[in-house]
Design a protein around this motif. Structure first.
Motif, short mmCIF file in Angstrom:
data_model
loop_
_atom_site.label_atom_id
_atom_site.label_comp_id
_atom_site.label_asym_id
_atom_site.label_seq_id
_atom_site.Cartn_x
_atom_site.Cartn_y
_atom_site.Cartn_z
N THR A 1 -14.16 3.18 -2.65
CA THR A 1 -13.70 1.79 -2.57
C THR A 1 -14.58 0.89 -3.42
OG1 THR A 1 -14.99 1.52 -0.55
CG2 THR A 1 -12.65 2.02 -0.30
N ASN B 1 1.53 -3.44 -6.24
CA ASN B 1 1.37 -2.13 -5.60
C ASN B 1 -0.13 -1.90 -5.49
OD1 ASN B 1 4.14 -1.65 -5.59
ND2 ASN B 1 4.06 -0.87 -7.68
N VAL B 2 -0.66 -2.13 -4.30
CA VAL B 2 -2.12 -2.11 -4.13
C VAL B 2 -2.66 -0.71 -4.37
CG1 VAL B 2 -4.01 -2.61 -2.55
CG2 VAL B 2 -1.96 -4.05 -2.53
N SER B 3 -2.01 0.28 -3.77
CA SER B 3 -2.48 1.66 -3.95
C SER B 3 -2.17 2.09 -5.38
CB SER B 3 -1.79 2.60 -2.97
OG SER B 3 -2.04 2.19 -1.66
N VAL C 1 -5.68 -2.45 8.75
CA VAL C 1 -5.37 -3.15 7.49
C VAL C 1 -4.72 -4.51 7.78
CG1 VAL C 1 -4.05 -3.04 5.33
CG2 VAL C 1 -5.18 -0.98 6.23
N ALA D 1 1.39 -1.57 5.02
CA ALA D 1 0.34 -0.54 5.08
C ALA D 1 0.66 0.43 6.21
CB ALA D 1 -1.02 -1.18 5.33
N PHE E 1 0.84 -1.20 0.00
CA PHE E 1 0.00 0.00 0.00
C PHE E 1 0.88 1.25 0.00
CE2 PHE E 1 -2.81 -3.28 1.54
CZ PHE E 1 -4.08 -2.91 1.13
N ASN E 2 2.21 1.07 0.23
CA ASN E 2 3.14 2.21 0.32
C ASN E 2 4.47 1.85 -0.36
OD1 ASN E 2 1.63 1.85 3.17
ND2 ASN E 2 1.60 3.99 2.51
N GLY F 1 -9.74 -0.04 -5.15
CA GLY F 1 -9.72 0.50 -3.79
C GLY F 1 -10.41 -0.47 -2.82
N VAL G 1 2.21 -7.96 3.77
CA VAL G 1 1.48 -6.70 3.59
C VAL G 1 2.27 -5.52 4.16
CG1 VAL G 1 -0.66 -5.45 4.12
CG2 VAL G 1 -0.72 -7.93 3.82
#
Ligand code: CP
Length: 312
Positions: free
Chosen positions: A89, A69-71, A126, A111, A44-45, A76, A109
Motif C-alpha cells: 500500500t 477504478n481504484v483497484s 473500507v 468495495a 474497488f470492484n 494501493g 464507494v
C-alpha cells in the motif's frame, strides 16, 4: 440524510418508493439541484449497472460525475491504523479520503468483502473508513455486507408490479460455481422486513444468512414449499455464512425453472449466469422483471443523491 450506507438509513420506505416513482415520471425535475456539484464514484470492484445508473442519476440532477477504478488505477490504499507502510500500500485512507473530499461533494464507494475474513468483512472496514475520513457524504454502492441501492430498487420494482396489497415475496438461493457475497441478499431481506409483504427465504441447509439480518423472517430449505402462491421470486446466490465464504452446494435442483416459478414474477439484481442460476425460458419470458429492475437503479440512486443534496 448525510450518508446512505445501509437500508436502515431509509426512514419511511413507503414514502421513498412513492418519491422514486415520481422522479421516474419526471427525471429532470431537479436538474438544477446538483448544478456545479461533483459526484465521485470509486470502484474497488467491477460493475455495469451501479456504475452507469449512478452516473445517470447524477446527470439527471445536474451533477458532474467523475469515476475511478481504484483497484488497479489508484495507489494501493492502506486501511489499518498505525501500520508501517512497507508493503504493497502506498497511501493511507486518511489522506486519500481527505483529498477526494476536496474534489467531490458526494463520494460513492463500491468495495466487496474478502469472503475469507468474516470479522474484517463485518467491520465494513473500507466503507466505514471513508465515512470516518471523508468530509463529504458517502454513498454505499455495495459494500462487504450490504447493497442498499439495489434493495431500494427492488422495493420500488415490487411496488410497481404488485397486484396485491400484501404480495408474497420469496428470496431464493440458487447455485453458482463461485463464492459470492451476502450483500444483495442481506439488504433485500432488510428491505422486505420494512415492507408490507408476506416474506420467506428459501436456501439449502448450511446457507442461512446471518441471523442478525434474517431475525424472525421464516427460512425454509425447500423451494417447492416457499414458492407456493408466490407473487415475486427474488433469486440470488450467496456463499455459506456459517462456513464463511465457502461453496458447499452447487445442486442444479436449485436452479430456477419456468415450471417451478409458475405465475410468479422473477427478479434478480444482475449480472446473472443463464442456465446456472435460472433457465433461459424464465429470463426470456414476460415473468422476468430483471430489465425493469435494472432501469429502476437510476431512480433509486437519484432519490438517494437528491436527499443528500437537499440536506445541504
Ligand atoms: N446489480 C448490480 O449491482 O450490478 P453491477 O454489479 O453490474 O453494478
Amino acid at each position: 440524510m448525510k450518508n446512505y450506507t445501509s437500508i436502515n438509513d431509509i426512514d419511511n420506505i413507503k414514502a421513498w418508493i412513492e418519491e422514486a416513482k415520481a422522479l421516474k415520471q419526471n427525471p429532470l425535475k431537479n436538474v438544477e439541484l446538483g448544478k456545479h456539484k461533483t459526484l465521485g464514484l470509486l470502484f474497488f470492484n467491477s460493475s455495469l449497472r451501479t456504475r452507469l445508473s449512478t452516473q445517470k442519476a447524477a446527470l439527471n440532477l445536474g451533477m458532474d460525475p467523475i469515476v475511478m477504478n481504484v483497484s488497479g488505477d489508484a495507489w494501493g490504499i492502506e486501511f489499518e491504523d498505525g501500520t508501517v507502510m512497507n508493503g504493497n500500500t502506498a497511501e493511507h485512507i486518511k489522506e486519500a479520503a481527505a483529498v477526494v473530499s476536496q474534489y467531490c461533494d458526494i463520494i460513492a464507494v463500491r468495495a466487496f468483502p474478502t469472503l475469507t475474513d468474516k470479522v474484517k468483512d463485518e467491520s465494513e472496514q473500507v466503507l466505514k473508513a471513508f465515512v470516518k475520513h471523508a468530509s463529504v457524504p458517502v454513498v454505499n454502492m455495495e459494500s462487504a455486507t450490504g447493497h442498499p441501492l439495489q434493495a431500494l430498487t427492488d422495493a420500488i420494482t415490487i411496488s410497481e408490479h404488485t397486484k396485491k396489497d400484501k404480495p408474497k415475496v420469496v428470496l431464493s438461493w440458487a447455485p453458482h460455481i463461485k463464492a459470492l457475497p451476502h450483500a444483495v441478499g442481506n439488504s433485500f431481506v432488510q428491505a422486505m422486513q420494512k415492507m408490507d409483504v408476506d416474506f420467506v427465504i428459501a436456501n439449502p441447509e448450511g446457507y442461512n444468512l446471518s441471523p442478525e439480518i434474517t431475525k424472525d423472517t421464516p427460512i425454509v430449505h425447500s423451494q417447492e414449499e416457499a414458492f407456493k402462491d408466490a407473487d415475486f421470486v427474488y433469486v440470488k446466490n450467496w456463499s455459506s455464512y456459517n462456513d464463511y465464504g465457502k461453496v458447499l452446494n452447487t445442486d442444479p435442483n436449485w436452479t430456477i425453472t419456468k415450471e417451478k416459478l409458475g405465475d410468479a414474477k422473477f427478479m434478480h439484481c444482475l449480472p446473472v449466469r443463464r442456465n446456472l442460476i435460472v433457465e433461459d425460458a424464465v429470463l426470456d419470458s414476460d415473468n422476468s422483471l430483471v430489465i425493469q429492475q435494472a432501469n429502476n437503479r437510476t431512480y433509486a440512486a437519484q432519490l438517494v443523491l437528491k436527499k443528500i443534496l437537499e440536506n445541504g
